[in-house]
Design an enzyme around this catalytic site. Structure first.
Site, mmCIF file in Angstrom:
data_model
loop_
_atom_site.group_PDB
_atom_site.id
_atom_site.type_symbol
_atom_site.label_atom_id
_atom_site.label_comp_id
_atom_site.label_asym_id
_atom_site.label_seq_id
_atom_site.Cartn_x
_atom_site.Cartn_y
_atom_site.Cartn_z
ATOM 1 N N HIS A 195 6.318 -55.546 -38.491
ATOM 2 C CA HIS A 195 5.203 -56.156 -39.398
ATOM 3 C C HIS A 195 5.806 -57.711 -39.708
ATOM 4 C CE1 HIS A 195 2.563 -52.852 -38.109
ATOM 5 N NE2 HIS A 195 4.207 -52.023 -38.399
ATOM 6 N N CYS A 238 -1.303 -49.602 -39.460
ATOM 7 C CA CYS A 238 -1.671 -48.675 -40.300
ATOM 8 C C CYS A 238 -2.829 -48.511 -40.608
ATOM 9 C CB CYS A 238 0.017 -47.690 -40.834
ATOM 10 S SG CYS A 238 -0.217 -46.085 -41.201
ATOM 11 N N ASN A 241 1.484 -56.053 -35.564
ATOM 12 C CA ASN A 241 3.201 -55.907 -35.236
ATOM 13 C C ASN A 241 3.802 -57.157 -34.437
ATOM 14 O OD1 ASN A 241 2.219 -52.970 -35.062
ATOM 15 N ND2 ASN A 241 4.212 -51.934 -34.535
ATOM 16 N N ARG A 285 0.777 -46.499 -29.063
ATOM 17 C CA ARG A 285 -0.024 -46.443 -30.399
ATOM 18 C C ARG A 285 -0.313 -47.344 -31.438
ATOM 19 N NH1 ARG A 285 1.907 -45.608 -35.749
ATOM 20 N NH2 ARG A 285 4.022 -45.374 -34.359
ATOM 21 N N ASP A 286 1.002 -47.433 -31.255
ATOM 22 C CA ASP A 286 0.521 -48.220 -33.402
ATOM 23 C C ASP A 286 0.001 -49.597 -33.352
ATOM 24 O OD1 ASP A 286 1.310 -48.718 -35.977
ATOM 25 O OD2 ASP A 286 3.222 -49.965 -35.566
ATOM 26 N N HIS A 332 11.575 -52.045 -36.414
ATOM 27 C CA HIS A 332 9.663 -52.282 -36.187
ATOM 28 C C HIS A 332 9.466 -53.251 -37.719
ATOM 29 C CE1 HIS A 332 6.118 -49.955 -35.441
ATOM 30 N NE2 HIS A 332 6.133 -50.768 -36.817
#
Length: 305
Positions: free
Chosen positions: A208, A239, A248, A13-14, A206
């Site tokens: 980055h 994003c 990430n 996803r990310d 989470h």
């Protein structure tokens, strides 16, 4: 007992949502199959968002159904940006969803065209429905350290939002450094105060790696007692609605840090490196994490946990 660290792999996803090359459903299913062999605790399978907004996530329902049919034992979760996304996820068989609230009004407007108050109200409704439906909810507080539009974020705002989301029934609060602006001292300070009101087993991080602080921030969170982390295979990430949100922190980097620090992750490093090679081939952009070169040449020194 060896302390356990749980890794939620967010590459599907990310990792893919801001890629210029859009992977097909078949390619994403192939990547999931490889990720499922690595020993990660869970996988974020995609996002139930409009394909017009994020075309890279088209067909998430098909990827989810493929993963469910494989019955690998790996926990699956998906991002739901609104009520419609939640209903689509539920209809596809999803039993764990992620909601996202940014810590600033401007980011919420850019990301989902709502104020912070509006997205909090929407999130409360989704969380309460999920509790009633027997669906687990992870509530993300995005731009928790710095917003690309408003600058530094007040930690008290992050803590206030987190507590409200937890009180409504979110099983886990995920502190997200969306643009990679945090540093380990800020991470330690925020978590010290946050964990006074929310237990560490309900908190995840989470990070980055925009400013090369991702691994240092992970270490600071580990030292603070956090044991749940989002990571992305090969360091993919970004994003589309947050300028400056680069990759990430890499799954392979966090896994090696945890292993060398004496934590168990369940990671099979041979399978993990095969997954990195696959995502590099599929995207043409993934370079692998900072530990990639060393791991590629010293797998004999790193055993699966």
């Amino acid at each position: 007992m060896i302390p356990q660290v749980h890794i939620n792999e967010v590459g599907l996803r990310d990792g893919l949502q801001a890629q210029s090359k859009h992977l097909s459903v078949e390619e994403r299913c192939r990547l999931f199959d490889q990720l499922a062999t690595t020993g990660v605790s869970s996988v974020e399978i995609g996002s139930f968002v409009s394909p017009k907004a994020v075309p890279q996530m088209a067909g998430t329902d098909q990827v989810l159904r493929h993963a469910l049919a494989k019955n690998t034992g790996v926990a699956l979760n998906a991002l739901v940006p609104n009520r419609k996304g939640y209903e689509l996820a539920l209809a596809s068989g999803c039993k764990e969803v992620n909601v996202v609230v940014s810590a600033t009004d401007t980011m919420n407007r850019k990301n989902i065209n709502m104020t912070t108050a509006g997205i909090m109200a929407a999130s409360q409704g989704i969380i309460e429905s999920a509790v009633a439906d027997g669906v687990k909810v992870n509530a993300y507080v995005a731009v928790a350290f710095e917003c690309p539009f408003e600058g530094a974020v007040d930690p008290e705002q992050v803590i206030s939002l987190s507590k409200r989301l937890a009180d409504w029934g979110a099983q886990r609060i995920v502190i997200a450094d969306t643009i990679g602006a945090a540093n380990p001292f800020a991470v330690e300070a925020l978590l010290r105060d946050l964990l006074l009101g929310i237990s560490a087993d309900r908190v995840a991080c989470h990070f980055h790696d925009t400013r090369a602080m991702g691994l240092a921030n992970t270490y600071a969170a580990l030292q603070s007692g956090v044991r749940h982390f989002d990571t992305s295979i090969g360091g993919l990430g970004g994003c589309p609605f947050a300028p400056g949100a680069s990759g990430n922190v890499a799954t392979e980097d966090v896994a090696m840090l945890c292993q060398q620090a004496g934590f168990s992750t369940g990671i099979d490093f041979s399978a993990l490196m095969a997954a990195v090679d696959l995502v590099k081939a599929l995207t043409g952009t993934a370079k692998g994490g900072r530990a990639h070169y060393w791991l590629s040449n010293h797998l004999d020194k790193v055993v699966g946990q």
